[in-house]
Design a protein around this motif. Structure first.
Motif, PDB file in Angstrom:
ATOM      1  N   UNK A  56       0.827  -1.204   0.000  1.00 60.82           N
ATOM      2  CA  UNK A  56       0.000   0.000   0.000  1.00 60.82           C
ATOM      3  C   UNK A  56       0.866   1.260   0.000  1.00 60.82           C
ATOM      4  N   UNK A  57       1.898   1.265   0.863  1.00 61.15           N
ATOM      5  CA  UNK A  57       2.816   2.409   0.926  1.00 61.15           C
ATOM      6  C   UNK A  57       3.530   2.602  -0.414  1.00 61.15           C
ATOM      7  N   UNK A  58       3.955   1.492  -1.018  1.00 60.86           N
ATOM      8  CA  UNK A  58       4.683   1.568  -2.278  1.00 60.86           C
ATOM      9  C   UNK A  58       3.791   2.135  -3.389  1.00 60.86           C
ATOM     10  N   UNK A  59       2.550   1.685  -3.415  1.00 57.36           N
ATOM     11  CA  UNK A  59       1.601   2.174  -4.412  1.00 57.36           C
ATOM     12  C   UNK A  59       1.346   3.670  -4.236  1.00 57.36           C
ATOM     13  N   UNK A  60       1.181   4.089  -2.977  1.00 57.03           N
ATOM     14  CA  UNK A  60       0.913   5.502  -2.683  1.00 57.03           C
ATOM     15  C   UNK A  60       2.089   6.391  -3.067  1.00 57.03           C
ATOM     16  N   UNK A  61       3.305   5.963  -2.708  1.00 56.82           N
ATOM     17  CA  UNK A  61       4.473   6.807  -2.983  1.00 56.82           C
ATOM     18  C   UNK A  61       4.757   6.882  -4.483  1.00 56.82           C
ATOM     19  N   UNK A  62       4.521   5.797  -5.196  1.00 57.35           N
ATOM     20  CA  UNK A  62       4.727   5.814  -6.647  1.00 57.35           C
ATOM     21  C   UNK A  62       3.770   6.792  -7.313  1.00 57.35           C
ATOM     22  N   UNK A  63       2.540   6.793  -6.813  1.00 58.25           N
ATOM     23  CA  UNK A  63       1.530   7.706  -7.369  1.00 58.25           C
ATOM     24  C   UNK A  63       1.877   9.167  -7.055  1.00 58.25           C
ATOM     25  N   UNK A  93       7.796   2.684 -12.907  1.00 54.91           N
ATOM     26  CA  UNK A  93       8.546   1.432 -12.849  1.00 54.91           C
ATOM     27  C   UNK A  93       9.579   1.447 -11.732  1.00 54.91           C
ATOM     28  N   UNK A  94      10.103   0.269 -11.432  1.00 56.74           N
ATOM     29  CA  UNK A  94      11.146   0.153 -10.407  1.00 56.74           C
ATOM     30  C   UNK A  94      12.415   0.924 -10.801  1.00 56.74           C
ATOM     31  N   UNK A 120      12.585   3.622 -12.488  1.00 54.90           N
ATOM     32  CA  UNK A 120      12.275   5.025 -12.226  1.00 54.90           C
ATOM     33  C   UNK A 120      12.455   5.330 -10.746  1.00 54.90           C
ATOM     34  N   UNK A 121      11.989   4.389  -9.908  1.00 56.74           N
ATOM     35  CA  UNK A 121      12.079   4.564  -8.461  1.00 56.74           C
ATOM     36  C   UNK A 121      13.543   4.607  -8.019  1.00 56.74           C
ATOM     37  N   UNK A 122      14.360   3.721  -8.583  1.00 56.28           N
ATOM     38  CA  UNK A 122      15.778   3.669  -8.223  1.00 56.28           C
ATOM     39  C   UNK A 122      16.489   4.960  -8.618  1.00 56.28           C
ATOM     40  N   UNK A 123      16.189   5.458  -9.818  1.00 52.71           N
ATOM     41  CA  UNK A 123      16.790   6.718 -10.274  1.00 52.71           C
ATOM     42  C   UNK A 123      16.405   7.861  -9.344  1.00 52.71           C
ATOM     43  N   UNK A 124      15.148   7.864  -8.936  1.00 51.93           N
ATOM     44  CA  UNK A 124      14.672   8.928  -8.048  1.00 51.93           C
ATOM     45  C   UNK A 124      15.381   8.842  -6.692  1.00 51.93           C
ATOM     46  N   UNK A 125      15.502   7.619  -6.156  1.00 43.94           N
ATOM     47  CA  UNK A 125      16.166   7.429  -4.867  1.00 43.94           C
ATOM     48  C   UNK A 125      17.635   7.864  -4.932  1.00 43.94           C
TER      49      UNK A 125
END
Length: 217
Positions: A187-194, A200-201, A203-208
Protein backbone atom coordinates in the motif's frame (compact mmCIF):
# COMPACT_ATOMS: atom_id res chain seq x y z
CA UNK A 1 -18.02 17.03 23.45
CA UNK A 2 -14.49 18.31 22.81
CA UNK A 3 -12.01 17.29 25.51
CA UNK A 4 -9.52 20.14 25.93
CA UNK A 5 -6.20 20.43 27.76
CA UNK A 6 -4.95 23.97 28.43
CA UNK A 7 -1.18 24.58 28.56
CA UNK A 8 0.13 27.97 29.71
CA UNK A 9 2.69 29.00 32.32
CA UNK A 10 0.44 31.76 33.72
CA UNK A 11 -2.17 30.50 36.19
CA UNK A 12 -4.33 33.58 35.59
CA UNK A 13 -4.43 32.86 31.85
CA UNK A 14 -5.32 29.21 32.44
CA UNK A 15 -8.09 30.17 34.85
CA UNK A 16 -9.50 32.74 32.43
CA UNK A 17 -9.49 30.30 29.54
CA UNK A 18 -11.05 27.57 31.66
CA UNK A 19 -13.81 29.93 32.77
CA UNK A 20 -14.46 31.10 29.22
CA UNK A 21 -14.34 27.72 27.53
CA UNK A 22 -15.94 25.77 30.35
CA UNK A 23 -19.19 27.66 29.82
CA UNK A 24 -19.55 26.26 26.33
CA UNK A 25 -21.61 23.07 26.21
CA UNK A 26 -19.49 21.27 23.66
CA UNK A 27 -16.12 21.91 25.33
CA UNK A 28 -14.91 20.03 28.40
CA UNK A 29 -11.68 21.35 29.94
CA UNK A 30 -10.22 18.09 31.25
CA UNK A 31 -6.97 19.53 32.61
CA UNK A 32 -4.38 22.28 32.65
CA UNK A 33 -0.59 22.32 32.61
CA UNK A 34 2.04 24.97 33.35
CA UNK A 35 4.80 23.70 31.04
CA UNK A 36 5.55 21.24 28.27
CA UNK A 37 6.67 18.43 30.54
CA UNK A 38 3.44 18.52 32.52
CA UNK A 39 1.45 18.78 29.28
CA UNK A 40 3.00 15.56 27.97
CA UNK A 41 2.36 13.70 31.24
CA UNK A 42 -1.26 14.83 31.44
CA UNK A 43 -1.94 14.20 27.76
CA UNK A 44 -0.84 10.58 28.06
CA UNK A 45 -3.28 10.09 30.94
CA UNK A 46 -6.22 12.31 29.94
CA UNK A 47 -6.07 11.77 26.15
CA UNK A 48 -7.69 15.10 25.22
CA UNK A 49 -9.02 15.76 21.72
CA UNK A 50 -7.33 19.16 21.52
CA UNK A 51 -4.41 20.76 23.37
CA UNK A 52 -4.41 24.55 23.59
CA UNK A 53 -0.67 25.20 23.69
CA UNK A 54 1.30 28.31 24.63
CA UNK A 55 4.78 28.60 23.10
CA UNK A 56 6.81 30.62 25.61
CA UNK A 57 7.08 28.75 28.90
CA UNK A 58 10.39 29.42 30.69
CA UNK A 59 10.22 26.43 33.04
CA UNK A 60 10.40 22.92 31.62
CA UNK A 61 9.83 22.22 27.93
CA UNK A 62 8.55 25.07 25.78
CA UNK A 63 5.45 24.73 23.64
CA UNK A 64 7.32 24.04 20.40
CA UNK A 65 9.30 21.14 21.86
CA UNK A 66 6.24 19.75 23.61
CA UNK A 67 4.25 19.89 20.37
CA UNK A 68 6.90 17.91 18.50
CA UNK A 69 7.08 15.25 21.21
CA UNK A 70 3.32 14.99 21.64
CA UNK A 71 2.73 14.46 17.92
CA UNK A 72 5.18 11.55 18.04
CA UNK A 73 3.69 10.04 21.20
CA UNK A 74 0.02 10.76 20.49
CA UNK A 75 -0.38 11.52 16.77
CA UNK A 76 -4.19 11.54 16.95
CA UNK A 77 -4.27 14.50 19.35
CA UNK A 78 -4.69 17.92 17.73
CA UNK A 79 -2.66 20.89 18.95
CA UNK A 80 -3.78 24.50 18.63
CA UNK A 81 -1.09 27.07 19.34
CA UNK A 82 -2.34 30.07 21.36
CA UNK A 83 0.45 32.62 21.58
CA UNK A 84 1.38 36.29 21.70
CA UNK A 85 4.05 35.76 18.99
CA UNK A 86 2.84 37.41 15.79
CA UNK A 87 5.94 36.29 13.96
CA UNK A 88 6.17 34.11 10.85
CA UNK A 89 9.25 32.35 12.25
CA UNK A 90 7.17 30.93 15.11
CA UNK A 91 4.25 30.23 12.78
CA UNK A 92 6.29 28.14 10.34
CA UNK A 93 8.08 26.25 13.11
CA UNK A 94 4.78 25.44 14.83
CA UNK A 95 3.33 23.99 11.64
CA UNK A 96 6.48 21.95 11.03
CA UNK A 97 6.26 20.68 14.61
CA UNK A 98 2.80 19.28 13.88
CA UNK A 99 0.41 21.93 15.17
CA UNK A 100 -3.02 21.98 13.49
CA UNK A 101 -3.68 25.63 14.19
CA UNK A 102 -2.14 28.94 15.19
CA UNK A 103 -4.03 31.80 16.83
CA UNK A 104 -2.96 34.90 18.73
CA UNK A 105 -3.88 35.63 22.34
CA UNK A 106 -5.42 38.96 21.36
CA UNK A 107 -7.92 37.27 19.04
CA UNK A 108 -11.63 37.65 19.88
CA UNK A 109 -13.14 34.91 22.06
CA UNK A 110 -15.43 33.88 19.22
CA UNK A 111 -12.45 33.26 16.95
CA UNK A 112 -10.75 31.10 19.60
CA UNK A 113 -13.90 28.98 19.93
CA UNK A 114 -14.10 28.62 16.17
CA UNK A 115 -10.43 27.60 16.01
CA UNK A 116 -10.90 24.92 18.67
CA UNK A 117 -13.90 23.46 16.85
CA UNK A 118 -12.09 23.49 13.49
CA UNK A 119 -9.06 21.73 14.91
CA UNK A 120 -11.15 19.19 16.84
CA UNK A 121 -12.91 18.29 13.58
CA UNK A 122 -9.56 17.50 11.97
CA UNK A 123 -9.25 20.73 10.00
CA UNK A 124 -6.46 23.28 10.14
CA UNK A 125 -7.05 26.78 11.48
CA UNK A 126 -4.83 29.79 10.90
CA UNK A 127 -5.52 33.45 11.49
CA UNK A 128 -6.06 35.41 8.24
CA UNK A 129 -2.65 37.05 8.65
CA UNK A 130 -0.97 33.69 9.12
CA UNK A 131 -2.68 32.32 6.00
CA UNK A 132 -1.54 35.34 4.02
CA UNK A 133 2.06 34.84 5.15
CA UNK A 134 2.06 31.14 4.28
CA UNK A 135 0.62 31.82 0.84
CA UNK A 136 3.20 34.54 0.29
CA UNK A 137 6.02 32.18 1.16
CA UNK A 138 4.64 29.46 -1.13
CA UNK A 139 4.22 31.87 -4.06
CA UNK A 140 7.78 33.10 -3.55
CA UNK A 141 9.09 29.53 -3.63
CA UNK A 142 7.21 28.79 -6.83
CA UNK A 143 8.64 31.94 -8.42
CA UNK A 144 12.12 30.74 -7.47
CA UNK A 145 11.48 27.29 -8.90
CA UNK A 146 11.15 25.68 -5.47
CA UNK A 147 8.28 23.87 -3.80
CA UNK A 148 7.52 21.62 -6.78
CA UNK A 149 9.20 18.47 -5.40
CA UNK A 150 6.62 15.97 -4.17
CA UNK A 151 9.17 14.17 -1.96
CA UNK A 152 8.14 16.23 1.07
CA UNK A 153 4.54 15.06 0.60
CA UNK A 154 5.60 11.52 1.49
CA UNK A 155 5.06 10.25 5.00
CA UNK A 156 8.10 9.08 6.97
CA UNK A 157 7.01 5.47 6.45
CA UNK A 158 6.65 5.99 2.70
CA UNK A 159 10.16 7.43 2.58
CA UNK A 160 11.45 4.35 4.41
CA UNK A 161 9.69 2.01 1.99
CA UNK A 162 11.09 4.01 -0.94
CA UNK A 163 14.63 3.65 0.39
CA UNK A 164 14.37 -0.08 1.12
CA UNK A 165 12.73 -0.80 -2.25
CA UNK A 166 15.41 1.11 -4.17
CA UNK A 167 18.09 -0.94 -2.39
CA UNK A 168 16.57 -4.12 -3.81
CA UNK A 169 14.71 -5.52 -0.80
CA UNK A 170 11.54 -7.51 -1.43
CA UNK A 171 8.19 -6.55 0.06
CA UNK A 172 8.51 -9.39 2.57
CA UNK A 173 11.99 -8.28 3.66
CA UNK A 174 10.84 -4.67 4.00
CA UNK A 175 7.86 -5.80 6.07
CA UNK A 176 10.13 -7.75 8.41
CA UNK A 177 12.57 -4.85 8.81
CA UNK A 178 9.84 -2.28 9.48
CA UNK A 179 7.69 -4.71 11.52
CA UNK A 180 4.60 -4.17 9.36
CA UNK A 181 2.56 -6.44 7.09
CA UNK A 182 3.41 -7.15 3.46
CA UNK A 183 0.03 -5.70 2.49
CA UNK A 184 0.93 -2.44 4.25
CA UNK A 185 4.26 -2.31 2.40
CA UNK A 186 2.43 -2.78 -0.92
CA UNK A 187 0.00 0.00 0.00
CA UNK A 188 2.82 2.41 0.93
CA UNK A 189 4.68 1.57 -2.28
CA UNK A 190 1.60 2.17 -4.41
CA UNK A 191 0.91 5.50 -2.68
CA UNK A 192 4.47 6.81 -2.98
CA UNK A 193 4.73 5.81 -6.65
CA UNK A 194 1.53 7.71 -7.37
CA UNK A 195 2.63 10.79 -5.41
CA UNK A 196 5.99 10.90 -7.17
CA UNK A 197 4.60 10.11 -10.61
CA UNK A 198 6.79 7.02 -10.98
CA UNK A 199 5.77 4.03 -13.09
CA UNK A 200 8.55 1.43 -12.85
CA UNK A 201 11.15 0.15 -10.41
CA UNK A 202 14.03 1.65 -12.47
CA UNK A 203 12.28 5.03 -12.23
CA UNK A 204 12.08 4.56 -8.46
CA UNK A 205 15.78 3.67 -8.22
CA UNK A 206 16.79 6.72 -10.27
CA UNK A 207 14.67 8.93 -8.05
CA UNK A 208 16.17 7.43 -4.87
CA UNK A 209 19.69 8.02 -6.23
CA UNK A 210 18.79 11.62 -6.98
CA UNK A 211 17.60 12.06 -3.40
CA UNK A 212 20.67 10.42 -1.91
CA UNK A 213 18.71 7.53 -0.43
CA UNK A 214 20.98 4.80 -1.81
CA UNK A 215 23.73 4.73 0.79
CA UNK A 216 25.39 1.40 1.57
CA UNK A 217 28.04 0.31 4.03
Amino acid sequence: MIRLLIVDDHAVVRSGLKLLLGEKQNIDVVGEAADGDEAIRLAEVLLPDVILMDLSMPHGKDGMTATEELKKLLPDIYILILTMHDDEQYLFRAIQAGASGYILKNAPHEELLTAIRYVAAGSAYLTPLATKRLMGQYIEKVKNGEGTDEFESLSEREKEVLSWTAKGYSNKEIAENLIISVKTVESHKSNLMEKLGLKTRPDLIKYAMKKGLLTFE
